[in-house]
Write a protein that holds these residues in place. Sequence first.
Motif, PDB file in Angstrom:
ATOM      1  N   CYS A   1       0.856  -1.195   0.000  1.00 11.12           N
ATOM      2  CA  CYS A   1       0.000   0.000   0.000  1.00 11.12           C
ATOM      3  C   CYS A   1       0.887   1.239   0.000  1.00 11.12           C
ATOM      4  O   CYS A   1       1.919   1.268   0.673  1.00 11.12           O
ATOM      5  N   SER A   2       0.469   2.252  -0.753  1.00 10.81           N
ATOM      6  CA  SER A   2       1.247   3.497  -0.810  1.00 10.81           C
ATOM      7  C   SER A   2       0.833   4.483   0.270  1.00 10.81           C
ATOM      8  O   SER A   2       1.661   5.261   0.752  1.00 10.81           O
ATOM      9  N   ASP A   3      -0.458   4.477   0.643  1.00  9.46           N
ATOM     10  CA  ASP A   3      -0.951   5.442   1.625  1.00  9.46           C
ATOM     11  C   ASP A   3      -2.038   4.817   2.479  1.00  9.46           C
ATOM     12  O   ASP A   3      -3.144   4.640   1.981  1.00  9.46           O
ATOM     13  N   PRO A   4      -1.765   4.466   3.750  1.00  6.97           N
ATOM     14  CA  PRO A   4      -0.465   4.625   4.391  1.00  6.97           C
ATOM     15  C   PRO A   4       0.563   3.667   3.779  1.00  6.97           C
ATOM     16  O   PRO A   4       0.192   2.598   3.304  1.00  6.97           O
ATOM     17  N   PRO A   5       1.838   4.064   3.814  1.00  7.17           N
ATOM     18  CA  PRO A   5       2.867   3.189   3.245  1.00  7.17           C
ATOM     19  C   PRO A   5       2.970   1.901   4.062  1.00  7.17           C
ATOM     20  O   PRO A   5       3.205   1.958   5.270  1.00  7.17           O
ATOM     21  N   CYS A   6       2.773   0.763   3.388  1.00  8.27           N
ATOM     22  CA  CYS A   6       2.770  -0.522   4.095  1.00  8.27           C
ATOM     23  C   CYS A   6       3.581  -1.565   3.354  1.00  8.27           C
ATOM     24  O   CYS A   6       3.628  -1.582   2.113  1.00  8.27           O
ATOM     25  N   VAL A   7       4.169  -2.454   4.136  1.00  3.46           N
ATOM     26  CA  VAL A   7       4.871  -3.611   3.596  1.00  3.46           C
ATOM     27  C   VAL A   7       4.331  -4.840   4.314  1.00  3.46           C
ATOM     28  O   VAL A   7       4.008  -4.779   5.507  1.00  3.46           O
ATOM     29  N   ALA A   8       4.214  -5.947   3.575  1.00  2.00           N
ATOM     30  CA  ALA A   8       3.698  -7.181   4.147  1.00  2.00           C
ATOM     31  C   ALA A   8       4.795  -8.228   4.222  1.00  2.00           C
ATOM     32  O   ALA A   8       5.624  -8.332   3.309  1.00  2.00           O
ATOM     33  N   VAL A   9       4.799  -8.973   5.323  1.00  3.19           N
ATOM     34  CA  VAL A   9       5.664 -10.145   5.435  1.00  3.19           C
ATOM     35  C   VAL A   9       4.806 -11.296   5.964  1.00  3.19           C
ATOM     36  O   VAL A   9       3.930 -11.073   6.799  1.00  3.19           O
ATOM     37  N   SER A  10       5.059 -12.496   5.438  1.00  2.00           N
ATOM     38  CA  SER A  10       4.297 -13.662   5.871  1.00  2.00           C
ATOM     39  C   SER A  10       5.208 -14.609   6.634  1.00  2.00           C
ATOM     40  O   SER A  10       6.300 -14.949   6.163  1.00  2.00           O
ATOM     41  N   LEU A  11       4.732 -15.036   7.811  1.00  2.00           N
ATOM     42  CA  LEU A  11       5.505 -15.949   8.658  1.00  2.00           C
ATOM     43  C   LEU A  11       4.652 -17.170   8.989  1.00  2.00           C
ATOM     44  O   LEU A  11       3.427 -17.061   9.117  1.00  2.00           O
ATOM     45  N   ARG A  12       5.295 -18.294   9.173  1.00  2.00           N
ATOM     46  CA  ARG A  12       4.595 -19.470   9.677  1.00  2.00           C
ATOM     47  C   ARG A  12       4.440 -19.332  11.197  1.00  2.00           C
ATOM     48  O   ARG A  12       5.326 -18.794  11.871  1.00  2.00           O
TER      49      ARG A  12
ATOM     50  N   PHE B   1       1.518 -10.383   8.028  1.00  2.20           N
ATOM     51  CA  PHE B   1       1.558  -9.191   8.866  1.00  2.20           C
ATOM     52  C   PHE B   1       1.752  -7.975   7.966  1.00  2.20           C
ATOM     53  O   PHE B   1       2.763  -7.884   7.254  1.00  2.20           O
ATOM     54  N   VAL B   2       0.803  -7.078   8.014  1.00  2.26           N
ATOM     55  CA  VAL B   2       0.927  -5.835   7.246  1.00  2.26           C
ATOM     56  C   VAL B   2       1.441  -4.762   8.200  1.00  2.26           C
ATOM     57  O   VAL B   2       0.798  -4.449   9.208  1.00  2.26           O
ATOM     58  N   GLY B   3       2.602  -4.243   7.881  1.00  6.83           N
ATOM     59  CA  GLY B   3       3.222  -3.241   8.723  1.00  6.83           C
ATOM     60  C   GLY B   3       3.179  -1.877   8.075  1.00  6.83           C
ATOM     61  O   GLY B   3       3.579  -1.729   6.909  1.00  6.83           O
ATOM     62  N   GLN B   4       2.691  -0.907   8.828  1.00  2.48           N
ATOM     63  CA  GLN B   4       2.763   0.468   8.333  1.00  2.48           C
ATOM     64  C   GLN B   4       4.187   0.962   8.525  1.00  2.48           C
ATOM     65  O   GLN B   4       4.754   0.870   9.621  1.00  2.48           O
TER      66      GLN B   4
END
Lengths: 188, 188
Positions: free
Chosen positions: B40-51, B134-137
Motif C-alpha cells: 500500500c502506498s498510503d499509508p505506506p505498508c509492507v507485508a511479510v508472511s511468517l509461519r 503481517f501488514v506493517g505500516q
Amino acid sequence: MKRSLGAKTLVYPAPAWIVGSYDARGKPNGMTAAWGGLCCSDPPCVAVSLRKATYSYGNLVARKAFTVNVPSQSQVRQADYFGLVSGRTTDKFAATGLTAVRSDLVDAPYVQQCPLVLECKIVHVFELGLHTQFVGQIVDVKADESVLDAAGKPDILKVLPLVFSPGNQVYYGVGVSLGHAFAVGKEV
Amino acid sequence: MKRSLGAKTLVYPAPAWIVGSYDARGKPNGMTAAWGGLCCSDPPCVAVSLRKATYSYGNLVARKAFTVNVPSQSQVRQADYFGLVSGRTTDKFAATGLTAVRSDLVDAPYVQQCPLVLECKIVHVFELGLHTQFVGQIVDVKADESVLDAAGKPDILKVLPLVFSPGNQVYYGVGVSLGHAFAVGKEV
C-alpha cells in the motif's frame, strides 16, 4: 550512520508483474504492478495490490480471478506500457502486440509471450488504504519450455524477470548467483 | 509452448529480508523472509508472511511491530543464517556478529549493518493458511549514508539487495539497469 528518510514505500527488490484480467465485456486487460509478493505456501498464494482507480480493480472484483505474468528483460518496454495507460481507453494487448490467452482454470487471461505465468483465483480482498490487496490462490504455474532447466524447473536466469526499484523507479535485471539458500549460511 | 508446473509458489523476483523483532524477554531476533512485498502506498505498508511455527511469529503478535532489514550482497551468509536457525534456541545476532539496534519508533530492533531498514507497526494480521501475513505500516525508512545517491535517495546498486529465486532457492544479485518506469514504455 543511518539517515532517516521518512515513511516511504522504499524497499528492494520489488517485482514488476503484469496482472491479467477480463473486463465486464470480456476484453482482456493487463496492468503492471510492483506492489505484491508471495504470501502463503499452503495454499500457495500470491498478493497484488491495486488502487481502486485502476480499470483492473473492477475486473478483479467482478471476476474473482487474475493472472500474474512475469515479463522478461526483453519485454521491459511492453511491461512498462502496461503500467502507463489505462485499459479503460486502450487495448494494451493490441498496442503492444502481446497475446491474451484465455485460462482454462480461472476467469482471466494470461500473456502468451511472458515466459512464466500464474493463474490465480481470488481468496481474500483486503482494504489497506489507497491500495486494495488481492490474495490469489495459485491454481497453476505455466512456463515456456525454453526457460526450464534440466530438472524441469524455471531457471530465473532464463526467465530474466524485471527487478523494480521503487526509489528511482528503474527496472533492473537479475545479477549473478550468490549461493544457495539454507546452505551458504552454514558457513557463517 | 507452455508447460504446466502445478500449483506452486514460483514467481520472480522474491526478496530476502531479515524481519527484526523482540521476544517476551526483550531479546532481539531476526528471521529471513522471502514471502513479502510492498502492499500500500498510503499509508505506506509492507507485508511479510511468517509461519506460526516460527519464533518470530509470537514476537510480532505480542509486540505489534517489526523491522524489515535489507541485507547487502556481502551479507548473504548472515542473511541465510537468519533463515536457518531458530531464535528460540539461538542468539542469531551474537552468532553472526550483527548488531541489534533498538528502534525509537517501534517496538522492534533493526540490524545496524543492513544498509536499508524499515521500521513498521503492525496494522493488519491476516490468516492465510500455513502463513500469517503481517501488514506493517512503514513509520520510517533509514539508510546508510554510503548507499545514498546525490539526491539523498537510496541507490539500489549501492544497497545491492538479495534477489531470491523460490524455485531453486538461490540468492542472486541485482543486474544492469533496463530503463526508467513510466518512460521506456512510451517507445513501445
